[in-house]
Write a protein that holds these residues in place. Structure first.
Motif, PDB file in Angstrom:
ATOM      1  N   VAL A  70       4.884  -5.954   1.237  1.00  0.00           N
ATOM      2  CA  VAL A  70       3.402  -6.258   2.025  1.00  0.00           C
ATOM      3  C   VAL A  70       3.163  -5.397   3.092  1.00  0.00           C
ATOM      4  O   VAL A  70       3.998  -5.688   4.294  1.00  0.00           O
ATOM      5  CB  VAL A  70       2.997  -7.621   1.976  1.00  0.00           C
ATOM      6  N   PHE A  71       2.222  -4.823   3.378  1.00  0.00           N
ATOM      7  CA  PHE A  71       2.025  -4.167   4.813  1.00  0.00           C
ATOM      8  C   PHE A  71       0.514  -4.533   5.030  1.00  0.00           C
ATOM      9  O   PHE A  71      -0.325  -4.865   4.399  1.00  0.00           O
ATOM     10  CB  PHE A  71       1.831  -2.675   4.322  1.00  0.00           C
ATOM     11  N   VAL A  72       0.335  -4.998   6.474  1.00  0.00           N
ATOM     12  CA  VAL A  72      -0.784  -5.425   6.979  1.00  0.00           C
ATOM     13  C   VAL A  72      -0.927  -5.171   8.254  1.00  0.00           C
ATOM     14  O   VAL A  72      -0.136  -4.307   9.095  1.00  0.00           O
ATOM     15  CB  VAL A  72      -0.732  -7.021   7.027  1.00  0.00           C
ATOM     16  N   LEU A  73      -2.302  -5.082   8.514  1.00  0.00           N
ATOM     17  CA  LEU A  73      -2.616  -4.808  10.119  1.00  0.00           C
ATOM     18  C   LEU A  73      -2.352  -5.836  11.036  1.00  0.00           C
ATOM     19  O   LEU A  73      -2.128  -7.253  10.546  1.00  0.00           O
ATOM     20  CB  LEU A  73      -4.017  -4.199  10.007  1.00  0.00           C
ATOM     21  N   PRO A  74      -2.447  -5.723  12.300  1.00  0.00           N
ATOM     22  CA  PRO A  74      -2.002  -6.924  13.133  1.00  0.00           C
ATOM     23  C   PRO A  74      -3.210  -8.002  13.130  1.00  0.00           C
ATOM     24  O   PRO A  74      -4.507  -7.617  12.779  1.00  0.00           O
ATOM     25  CB  PRO A  74      -2.442  -6.173  14.605  1.00  0.00           C
ATOM     26  N   ASP A  75      -2.782  -9.231  13.397  1.00  0.00           N
ATOM     27  CA  ASP A  75      -3.634 -10.472  13.163  1.00  0.00           C
ATOM     28  C   ASP A  75      -5.117 -10.345  13.829  1.00  0.00           C
ATOM     29  O   ASP A  75      -6.062 -10.799  13.066  1.00  0.00           O
ATOM     30  CB  ASP A  75      -3.034 -11.655  13.955  1.00  0.00           C
ATOM     31  N   VAL A 107      13.356 -18.400   3.454  1.00  0.00           N
ATOM     32  CA  VAL A 107      13.209 -17.856   2.021  1.00  0.00           C
ATOM     33  C   VAL A 107      12.399 -16.583   1.885  1.00  0.00           C
ATOM     34  O   VAL A 107      12.305 -16.132   0.589  1.00  0.00           O
ATOM     35  CB  VAL A 107      12.288 -19.050   1.193  1.00  0.00           C
ATOM     36  N   GLY A 108      11.939 -16.115   3.054  1.00  0.00           N
ATOM     37  CA  GLY A 108      11.248 -14.789   2.760  1.00  0.00           C
ATOM     38  C   GLY A 108      11.485 -13.909   3.902  1.00  0.00           C
ATOM     39  O   GLY A 108      11.929 -14.363   5.081  1.00  0.00           O
ATOM     40  N   THR A 109      10.714 -12.836   3.852  1.00  0.00           N
ATOM     41  CA  THR A 109      10.798 -11.938   5.119  1.00  0.00           C
ATOM     42  C   THR A 109       9.373 -11.803   5.414  1.00  0.00           C
ATOM     43  O   THR A 109       8.440 -11.441   4.698  1.00  0.00           O
ATOM     44  CB  THR A 109      11.461 -10.375   4.749  1.00  0.00           C
ATOM     45  N   PRO A 110       9.173 -11.545   6.644  1.00  0.00           N
ATOM     46  CA  PRO A 110       7.658 -11.104   7.232  1.00  0.00           C
ATOM     47  C   PRO A 110       7.025  -9.810   6.680  1.00  0.00           C
ATOM     48  O   PRO A 110       7.839  -9.122   6.146  1.00  0.00           O
ATOM     49  CB  PRO A 110       7.682 -10.999   8.627  1.00  0.00           C
ATOM     50  N   PRO A 111       5.669  -9.658   6.272  1.00  0.00           N
ATOM     51  CA  PRO A 111       5.176  -8.503   6.112  1.00  0.00           C
ATOM     52  C   PRO A 111       5.271  -7.691   6.920  1.00  0.00           C
ATOM     53  O   PRO A 111       5.456  -7.840   8.285  1.00  0.00           O
ATOM     54  CB  PRO A 111       3.515  -8.826   5.698  1.00  0.00           C
ATOM     55  N   THR A 112       5.350  -6.549   6.726  1.00  0.00           N
ATOM     56  CA  THR A 112       5.230  -5.156   7.772  1.00  0.00           C
ATOM     57  C   THR A 112       4.080  -5.038   8.525  1.00  0.00           C
ATOM     58  O   THR A 112       3.073  -4.668   7.902  1.00  0.00           O
ATOM     59  CB  THR A 112       5.816  -3.840   7.136  1.00  0.00           C
ATOM     60  N   THR A 113       3.777  -5.257   9.704  1.00  0.00           N
ATOM     61  CA  THR A 113       2.578  -5.146  10.245  1.00  0.00           C
ATOM     62  C   THR A 113       2.733  -3.758  11.031  1.00  0.00           C
ATOM     63  O   THR A 113       3.558  -3.216  11.504  1.00  0.00           O
ATOM     64  CB  THR A 113       2.605  -6.146  11.744  1.00  0.00           C
ATOM     65  N   VAL A 114       1.644  -2.849  10.855  1.00  0.00           N
ATOM     66  CA  VAL A 114       1.551  -1.656  11.229  1.00  0.00           C
ATOM     67  C   VAL A 114       0.593  -1.536  12.497  1.00  0.00           C
ATOM     68  O   VAL A 114      -0.490  -2.473  12.235  1.00  0.00           O
ATOM     69  CB  VAL A 114       1.123  -0.539  10.035  1.00  0.00           C
TER      70      VAL A 114
END
Length: 155
Positions: A70-75, A107-114
């Motif tokens: 999963v790739f996301v933008l900053p919050d 149990v998981g890894t964070p999404p990659t924030t670009v």
């Protein structure tokens, strides 16, 4: 000084607050959102609940057992806020809370924030199993990634 002059500033402040609230809500909701995925991902059957599971890190692999990246933008990015509210139908802080629970429980890894939309697009097109989002007006090269407009998603 009459009573009307005392109420005028309150009325003016209330009106200004209402206009600023409406301007903030419509400015973030004005950009259409397009879901993008790597060409190896079959996105035909994605619905709102599946997307929520993917972006909240509960669904970790596609049907062909390829890990989901999963790739996301900053919050605080307006497109991220709009994606959360219009596509996932949750507030961005709720999504962040879900990420924190998954990450801190181990149990998981964070999404990659670009940092920007171009980097997100580039990473999604080059990472097998990747999914992300972009502005709706982004030109789509079907050979590199699929794009679906999530307005027709079923709950």
């Amino acid at each position: 000084m009459g009573i009307g002059s005392l109420n005028r500033p309150r009325w003016l402040v209330a009106t200004l607050l209402l206009w600023s609230f409406l301007a903030c809500n419509f400015s973030s909701a004005g950009t259409p959102v397009t879901l993008i995925a790597h060409e190896s991902v079959n996105v035909d059957k994605l619905n709102t609940s599946t997307l929520r599971a993917i972006f909240s890190l509960r669904k970790r692999s596609w049907e062909n057992q390829t890990p989901i990246k999963v790739f996301v933008l900053p919050d605080n990015h307006p497109l991220h806020k709009n994606f959360c509210k219009t596509v996932l139908k949750i507030y961005p802080y709720v999504l962040r809370d879900q990420w924190d629970r998954v990450i801190f429980s181990g149990v998981g890894t964070p999404p990659t924030t670009v940092k920007d939309i171009e980097e997100l697009r580039r990473l999604v097109t080059s990472t097998p199993g990747a999914i992300g989002y972009a502005p709706g007006e982004l030109s789509v090269n079907k050979q590199q990634y699929y794009a679906i407009v999530p307005t027709g998603l079923q709950p």
